[in-house]
Design an enzyme around this catalytic site. Structure first.
Site, short mmCIF file in Angstrom:
data_model
loop_
_atom_site.label_atom_id
_atom_site.label_comp_id
_atom_site.label_asym_id
_atom_site.label_seq_id
_atom_site.Cartn_x
_atom_site.Cartn_y
_atom_site.Cartn_z
N ILE A 43 0.84 -1.21 0.00
CA ILE A 43 0.00 0.00 0.00
C ILE A 43 0.86 1.25 0.00
CG2 ILE A 43 -0.35 0.30 2.50
CD1 ILE A 43 -2.97 0.68 -0.31
N ALA A 44 2.06 1.15 0.57
CA ALA A 44 2.97 2.31 0.55
C ALA A 44 3.33 2.67 -0.90
CB ALA A 44 4.23 2.00 1.35
N ARG A 45 3.48 1.67 -1.74
CA ARG A 45 3.80 1.93 -3.16
C ARG A 45 2.65 2.71 -3.81
NH1 ARG A 45 7.94 -0.85 -4.94
NH2 ARG A 45 7.40 -0.49 -7.10
N ARG A 46 1.43 2.27 -3.50
CA ARG A 46 0.28 2.94 -4.11
C ARG A 46 0.16 4.38 -3.60
NH1 ARG A 46 -5.70 0.33 -3.87
NH2 ARG A 46 -6.82 2.18 -4.56
N LYS A 70 -5.91 1.96 7.14
CA LYS A 70 -7.01 1.25 7.79
C LYS A 70 -6.56 -0.16 8.12
CE LYS A 70 -8.19 -1.72 5.35
NZ LYS A 70 -7.50 -2.92 4.73
N ASP A 126 -9.56 -6.37 7.70
CA ASP A 126 -8.94 -6.11 6.40
C ASP A 126 -9.93 -5.55 5.38
OD1 ASP A 126 -6.24 -6.87 6.57
OD2 ASP A 126 -6.46 -7.59 4.51
N HIS A 185 0.12 -0.05 14.08
CA HIS A 185 -0.33 1.33 13.79
C HIS A 185 -0.36 2.22 15.04
CE1 HIS A 185 -2.71 0.16 9.85
NE2 HIS A 185 -1.42 -0.08 9.78
N SER A 242 11.70 1.68 7.01
CA SER A 242 11.03 0.39 7.16
C SER A 242 11.94 -0.52 7.97
CB SER A 242 10.75 -0.19 5.77
OG SER A 242 9.66 -1.07 5.84
N ARG A 243 11.35 -1.55 8.58
CA ARG A 243 12.13 -2.46 9.43
C ARG A 243 13.36 -2.99 8.72
NH1 ARG A 243 8.78 -7.43 11.31
NH2 ARG A 243 8.63 -7.46 9.04
N1 NAP Z 1 -6.19 1.60 1.73
C1 NAP Z 1 -6.06 0.50 1.00
O1 NAP Z 1 -6.53 0.42 -0.14
C2 NAP Z 1 -5.27 -0.65 1.56
C3 NAP Z 1 -5.01 -1.75 0.75
C4 NAP Z 1 -4.22 -2.78 1.26
C5 NAP Z 1 -3.75 -2.72 2.57
N2 NAP Z 1 -4.07 -1.65 3.35
C6 NAP Z 1 -3.58 -1.58 4.75
O2 NAP Z 1 -2.22 -1.18 4.70
C7 NAP Z 1 -1.47 -1.82 5.74
C8 NAP Z 1 -0.28 -2.55 5.10
O3 NAP Z 1 -0.76 -3.49 4.18
P1 NAP Z 1 0.12 -3.97 2.92
O4 NAP Z 1 -0.81 -4.71 2.02
O5 NAP Z 1 0.88 -2.82 2.36
O6 NAP Z 1 1.11 -5.00 3.65
P2 NAP Z 1 2.56 -5.45 3.17
O7 NAP Z 1 2.71 -5.30 1.71
O8 NAP Z 1 2.79 -6.78 3.78
O9 NAP Z 1 3.53 -4.38 3.86
C9 NAP Z 1 3.60 -4.32 5.26
C10 NAP Z 1 4.72 -3.39 5.70
O10 NAP Z 1 4.73 -3.44 7.12
C11 NAP Z 1 6.06 -3.75 7.56
N3 NAP Z 1 6.00 -4.55 8.78
C12 NAP Z 1 5.67 -5.84 8.90
N4 NAP Z 1 5.68 -6.21 10.20
C13 NAP Z 1 6.04 -5.11 10.89
C14 NAP Z 1 6.23 -4.85 12.26
N5 NAP Z 1 6.05 -5.80 13.18
N6 NAP Z 1 6.64 -3.61 12.62
C15 NAP Z 1 6.82 -2.68 11.68
N7 NAP Z 1 6.64 -2.86 10.37
C16 NAP Z 1 6.25 -4.06 9.99
C17 NAP Z 1 6.69 -4.52 6.44
O11 NAP Z 1 8.09 -4.37 6.58
P3 NAP Z 1 9.12 -5.52 6.18
O12 NAP Z 1 9.33 -5.34 4.72
O13 NAP Z 1 10.30 -5.21 7.00
O14 NAP Z 1 8.46 -6.82 6.53
C18 NAP Z 1 6.11 -3.79 5.22
O15 NAP Z 1 6.85 -2.62 4.96
C19 NAP Z 1 -2.44 -2.73 6.47
O16 NAP Z 1 -2.91 -2.09 7.64
C20 NAP Z 1 -3.59 -2.90 5.47
O17 NAP Z 1 -4.84 -3.11 6.11
C21 NAP Z 1 -4.81 -0.62 2.86
#
Ligand code: NAP
Length: 332
Positions: free
Chosen positions: A24-27, A104, A184, A86, A45-46
């Site tokens: 989601i950070a990329r988006r 979220k 989610d 969060h 990031s970690r």
């Molecule tokens: N708004 C939207 O449309 C949307 C869509 C999808 C997701 N989301 C939300 O965005 C958030 C991230 O989802 P994602 O799909 O981007 O997940 P993701 O691709 O798995 O990325 C998760 C990120 O969190 C880091 N992380 C993992 N465990 C951690 C910890 N214990 N402490 C600190 N950082 C940690 C990871 O770092 P590492 O690389 O070091 O593991 C990675 O940078 C979630 O809350 C999700 O519900 C929102």
């Protein structure tokens, strides 16, 4: 702790930092390019490797630690990590004097969210849950259209989404990271219910937990101040549907994917049919980000579109649904 106040430059440019550099950070970073007077200046990031790759693609300085990110001169922090982290990141950032846009679900339960909101009030900083649908052009157009040509008060909201085939290592299925369909996917539907029907009064839930211990399907009937919602969310069946808003004078279909909305149909009881078609650009997260930047420039602490109460009502629904399924996360 001393609260740093970063001056906004005269051209209004907001300097952003990101914690977490996953999907989601990329988006978010792609969307930021479509937001006027906003730039990504720092991230952390970690793991260093994904952060360095991310910075190579989107810019920004890779900080050596989360504390270094907080002290890097940014105005606002976007929290894009897994949801169990969060609250801690948000509280630390608010206490450091930053404005916080948090993915979220804002937190995994209501007590955590109350602590975050207390921190925002104490620091007098802006906090908003990144709940994207109400900022899309379609959703705004729909609101404006219904103000001008009403269907009456919405009394029923029906919405659902279920996406099977999520990889086993995805955070959605992780018990440790407080995954599950409710937090989610369901949180979007809870938003829709709260946005049109107001505070929840009662939540009835049926559902199941999967092999990893998180909920893989849930069906909710909720009573709100303004009416009833019928919602489902899942990670083990396939079903993406339209959203339906029903009133005395007609009904609205927000077409799938209504959480990234671009089309809606309004059918009035007198036979009129109005089609709304509002494509979005920049991936969609850019609209909430632009709104957030405007609020910072205006010195606001809370969004009128996504106020704190809506986040509290949504997480209260998720808490009630999880309680009905017997799902407790660490520390609960
Ligand atoms: N708004 C939207 O449309 C949307 C869509 C999808 C997701 N989301 C939300 O965005 C958030 C991230 O989802 P994602 O799909 O981007 O997940 P993701 O691709 O798995 O990325 C998760 C990120 O969190 C880091 N992380 C993992 N465990 C951690 C910890 N214990 N402490 C600190 N950082 C940690 C990871 O770092 P590492 O690389 O070091 O593991 C990675 O940078 C979630 O809350 C999700 O519900 C929102």
């Amino acid at each position: 702790m001393t609260i740093a106040t970063q001056e906004i430059p005269s051209d209004g440019t907001i300097r952003w930092g990101i914690v977490g550099t996953g999907r989601i950070a990329r988006r978010f970073a792609q969307g930021l390019a479509h937001v006027p007077h906003a730039q990504l200046t720092a991230l952390w990031s970690r793991r260093a490797e994904p952060a360095i790759t991310f910075a190579g693609e989107f810019g920004g300085e890779v900080c050596a630690s989360f504390d270094a990110l907080l002290a890097s001169g940014i105005h606002a922090l976007y929290i894009a990590t897994v949801q169990d982290s969060h609250a801690d990141y948000a509280i630390a950032a608010l206490q450091a004097g930053l404005h916080v846009l948090c993915e979220k679900p804002a937190t995994i339960n209501q007590p955590q969210l109350e602590r975050v909101l207390d921190a925002a009030r104490a620091a007098q900083r802006l906090f908003m849950e990144a709940m994207k649908p109400p900022f899309y052009p379609l959703y705004r157009k729909l609101r404006a259209h219904l103000d001008a040509e009403p269907i009456g008060a919405v009394g029923l909201v029906r919405a659902g989404c279920s996406v099977p085939g999520v990889p086993d290592d995805h955070p959605s299925l992780s018990f440790e990271h407080a995954g599950g369909a409710l937090l989610d996917i369901g949180i979007y539907e809870m938003f829709l219910a709260v946005d049109w029907l107001g505070a929840p009064l009662e939540v009835q839930t049926l559902g199941r937990l999967g092999a990893t211990g998180v909920d893989t399907f849930a069906s909710l009937n909720s009573q709100h101040e303004g009416g009833i919602a019928q919602l489902f969310c899942g990670l083990d069946l396939h079903g993406k549907g339209d959203a339906l808003l029903m009133a005395k004078g007609g009904h609205v279909t927000i077409h799938e994917p209504w959480w990234n909305p671009s089309r809606a149909t309004i059918r009035y009881t007198d036979g009129r049919v109005v089609e709304l078609d509002e494509p979005f650009e920049g991936g969609g997260l850019n609209y909430e980000t632009a709104h957030f930047c405007e609020l910072i420039r205006a010195g606001q602490m809370e969004s009128p579109v996504m106020p704190h109460d809506k986040s509290l009502h949504m997480i209260a629904m998720a808490d009630a649904a999880r309680a009905a399924l017997g799902l407790k996360f660490a520390g609960e």
